[in-house]
Motif scaffolding. Structure first.
Motif, short mmCIF file in Angstrom:
data_model
loop_
_atom_site.label_atom_id
_atom_site.label_comp_id
_atom_site.label_asym_id
_atom_site.label_seq_id
_atom_site.Cartn_x
_atom_site.Cartn_y
_atom_site.Cartn_z
N LEU A 243 0.98 -1.04 0.05
CA LEU A 243 -0.17 0.18 -0.12
C LEU A 243 0.78 1.37 0.14
O LEU A 243 0.60 2.04 -0.75
N ALA A 244 1.95 1.39 0.70
CA ALA A 244 2.86 2.29 0.75
C ALA A 244 3.50 2.78 -0.42
O ALA A 244 4.15 4.04 -0.38
N LYS A 245 3.45 1.83 -1.41
CA LYS A 245 4.20 2.29 -2.78
C LYS A 245 3.59 2.87 -3.61
O LYS A 245 4.10 3.39 -4.63
N ARG A 246 2.11 3.09 -3.58
CA ARG A 246 1.54 4.13 -4.27
C ARG A 246 0.53 4.84 -3.71
O ARG A 246 0.26 4.80 -2.38
N PRO A 247 0.14 6.27 -4.19
CA PRO A 247 -0.64 7.02 -3.42
C PRO A 247 -1.98 6.33 -3.07
O PRO A 247 -2.68 5.74 -4.05
N ASP A 253 -8.86 4.73 -6.78
CA ASP A 253 -9.51 4.83 -8.00
C ASP A 253 -9.45 3.55 -8.76
O ASP A 253 -10.40 3.15 -9.60
N SER A 254 -8.27 2.79 -8.45
CA SER A 254 -8.07 1.53 -8.92
C SER A 254 -9.20 0.52 -8.55
O SER A 254 -9.87 -0.16 -9.24
N TRP A 255 -9.41 0.58 -7.33
CA TRP A 255 -10.55 -0.27 -6.68
C TRP A 255 -11.82 0.09 -7.48
O TRP A 255 -12.47 -0.79 -7.73
N ALA A 279 -2.15 -4.19 -8.30
CA ALA A 279 -0.57 -3.70 -8.16
C ALA A 279 -0.11 -3.83 -9.54
O ALA A 279 0.95 -3.15 -9.60
N GLU A 280 -0.81 -4.69 -10.48
CA GLU A 280 0.38 -4.86 -11.62
C GLU A 280 -0.45 -3.89 -12.78
O GLU A 280 -0.04 -4.08 -13.85
N GLU A 281 -1.58 -3.21 -12.25
CA GLU A 281 -2.04 -2.30 -13.48
C GLU A 281 -1.29 -1.41 -14.03
O GLU A 281 -0.31 -0.54 -13.20
#
Length: 587
Positions: A243-247, A253-255, A279-281
């Motif tokens: 989780l910490a690797k993306r804003p 938004d991805s969900w 996470a792969e998106e």
């Protein structure tokens, strides 16, 4: 079905930008469901629970249970089971069964004794405490205390149970047991929904579904088995690092982009093949979708008939006076079971009059000479000073006893009060219960002190009503003010410190030592409780030989007994109002 739609909440910042705690949170949970809300600290889990409990009003969004809007019409107290995070909201000197029985008495009206016993016994079995029901809470281990906290939330048979970090501090084995216990609690009533907000990731498989929050955004909602694949991590323990690797907003938004496809797959009970994880998106390709594959060769949706759920009546709450009556009985029971507390009160009951008598003893001959009609200055002046000082000492000792009673009465039990308030206990009932516990003690202490000093001195000067009533009223008024301070303080230490400072101000500013000029006295003394107790008694001596020397020694004004009683009543009411305001304040 509990449905949360686009729930958002903002906390105003002090001189800073407002903090968005929740941002368009949406998910649902059916009856008989156990749902985990996970996320790093500060992700909004507790705020979400408080909104569901009706303790916090959101900025936007809806929360519905069936057809009921819980934002506009919060759950009835007995429809909600609240398990707070702290361990300081249990009553240490009651047994496990007594804790549960007390909660049942405060939350259920019209129950017979047998019905209360039956409900408590059922809860004891449900949470696994039936074998230690007679143990005092202070002797329980941490896992047992957590079971008791859950049991207290269940005594009213709630439809929604909210647990805030219920398993924090427990070992892995205990966590596993408690998560199984939550499933048992959910199955105990077909329409019950259990929501647990936690940081723990080890045993997510025990929950029906999991909501992952990250800085207020929903990053995932679905079965725990899908969490590692969605975040492309090998174990649950690595979810927070991912989780910490993306804003947070990108996770949200991805969900939102993938949610419908995931929900469709979960509804079908299908395995997911060739699934694009969030996470792969590719963040630059907004048109990519999740490809779902169902179990078997059929493309038809499985349909399930909704389970029939029994409708149970809502247990009505007792009235304010019934709750207050129980709180008073419980408070006296706790006093008897707390040796340090009742020994202190007994010592003050005996010791305070003794201290006053020792201070009076050297001048008893002067008082005897005055009663014999002596008018010699070397008798009249010291005798008058003795009377003035013994009245002041008497008032201050009663106020000190009142301070000990009132200053910690609510601040020390704030966590207990908050839990019981969420469970339907009225703030007015807590106020009445506190006053009805304190006032008899103050009355007995003040009357006994006056009687004892009268016996020792062969009768202190002054009229009976003023001598008896004004010390008691001074104590009652100061106790109410200290209770108000207690209700508005963040800790018992702070409440005691402020109350003690106020008592010192009463000693210095009451006007009995030297006295202010009259004009200044009229400005200061309306705020000083001790002034009215002391000066009202002194004014009742106006037709005696003691009054003129006292009047010449101190330059302040004396309140008449009637005015003193009126003003002490005003101080008492101010304390009551302060207490009520503090009890209305949310923690």
């Amino acid at each position: 079905m509990l449905e949360i739609n686009n729930l958002s909440h903002v906390v105003p910042g002090k001189g800073k930008e407002p903090l968005r705690v929740l941002e368009q949170v949406s998910f649902s949970a059916p009856g008989g469901h156990v749902l985990a809300v996970i996320g790093p600290s500060g992700s909004g889990k507790t705020t979400l629970l408080r909104i569901l409990a009706g303790l916090t009003e959101p900025e936007a969004g809806t929360v519905t249970l069936g057809k009921r809007d819980l934002i506009k019409q919060p759950l009835y107290a007995n429809q909600l089971g609240w398990v707070p995070a702290g361990d300081d909201n249990l009553i240490e000197h009651l047994t496990v069964r007594e804790n549960l029985t007390s909660a049942a008495m405060l939350r259920g009206a019209g129950r017979t004794r047998d019905e209360v016993i039956s409900r408590v016994s059922h809860v004891l079995v449900t949470v696994g405490l039936e074998n230690i029901a007679t143990e005092r809470t202070s002797a329980l281990a941490l896992p047992q205390r957590r079971r008791l906290k859950l049991g207290l939330a269940l005594v009213a048979d709630p439809v929604i149970v909210l647990c805030d970090d219920f398993t924090v501090g427990l070992d892995v084995r205990s966590e596993r047991e408690f998560e199984a216990l939550l499933k048992l609690v959910a199955s105990d009533r077909p329409d019950r929904i259990v929501i647990h907000a936690t940081d723990a990731l080890a045993n997510l498989g025990a929950y029906d579904t999991v909501v992952v929050l990250h800085e207020g955004y929903v990053a995932f909602h679905g079965p725990a088995r899908a969490v590692p694949h969605y975040f492309t991590v090998p174990t649950y323990d690595e979810v927070y690092a991912r989780l910490a690797k993306r804003p947070a907003q990108r996770w949200g938004d991805s969900w939102m982009k993938h949610r419908d496809a995931y929900y469709a797959a979960f509804k079908l009970g299908g395995g997911v093949a060739d699934k694009l994880s969030a996470a792969e998106e590719d963040p630059g390709d907004e048109d990519r979708t999740i490809i779902m594959k169902q179990k078997g060769d059929s493309d038809e949706e499985e349909t399930k008939k909704p389970a029939e759920t029994e409708t149970r009546p809502i247990i009505p709450l007792p009235g304010i006076f019934s709750q207050a009556q129980h709180l008073v009985k419980r408070r006296w029971s706790l006093l008897r079971r707390t040796p340090r507390e009742w020994i202190t009160h007994a010592s003050l009951l005996v010791g305070a009059p003794g201290v006053a008598a020792l201070l009076l003893l050297p001048n008893l001959k002067l008082l005897k000479d005055m009663r014999g009609g002596s008018t010699a200055p070397d008798v009249v002046w010291p005798a008058a000073n003795t009377v003035s000082m013994i009245v002041l000492i008497q008032i201050l000792l009663v106020m000190f006893m009142a301070l000990r009673l009132g200053a910690r009465e609510i601040a020390e039990r704030r966590a207990l009060y908050e839990r019981e308030r969420i469970g339907g206990v009225s703030p007015t009932a807590w106020l009445l219960g506190s006053l009805l516990f304190m006032l008899p003690i103050i009355l007995v202490q003040s009357v006994w002190m006056e009687m004892f000093l009268d016996i020792v001195s062969d009768g202190l000067p002054g009229t009976g009503p003023a001598k008896l009533l004004l010390p008691a009223l001074s104590g009652a008024a100061f106790a109410a003010i200290c209770l108000g301070i207690s209700a508005n303080s963040g800790s018992k230490e702070r409440a005691h410190s402020i109350s003690l400072t106020l008592l010192c101000a009463n000693v210095l500013l009451c006007g009995a030592l030297l006295g202010f000029p009259r004009i200044m006295g009229h400005v200061v003394h309306p705020f000083i409780t001790a002034h009215y107790g002391w000066s009202g008694i002194i004014d009742s001596l106006e037709k005696t030989a003691y009054f003129d020397p006292i009047d010449k020694m101190v330059k302040t004004w004396f309140a008449t007994p009637d005015l003193a009683m009126t003003m002490l009543g005003v101080h008492f009411l101010i304390g009551v109002v302060l207490t009520f305001v503090g009890l209305q304040r949310r923690a």
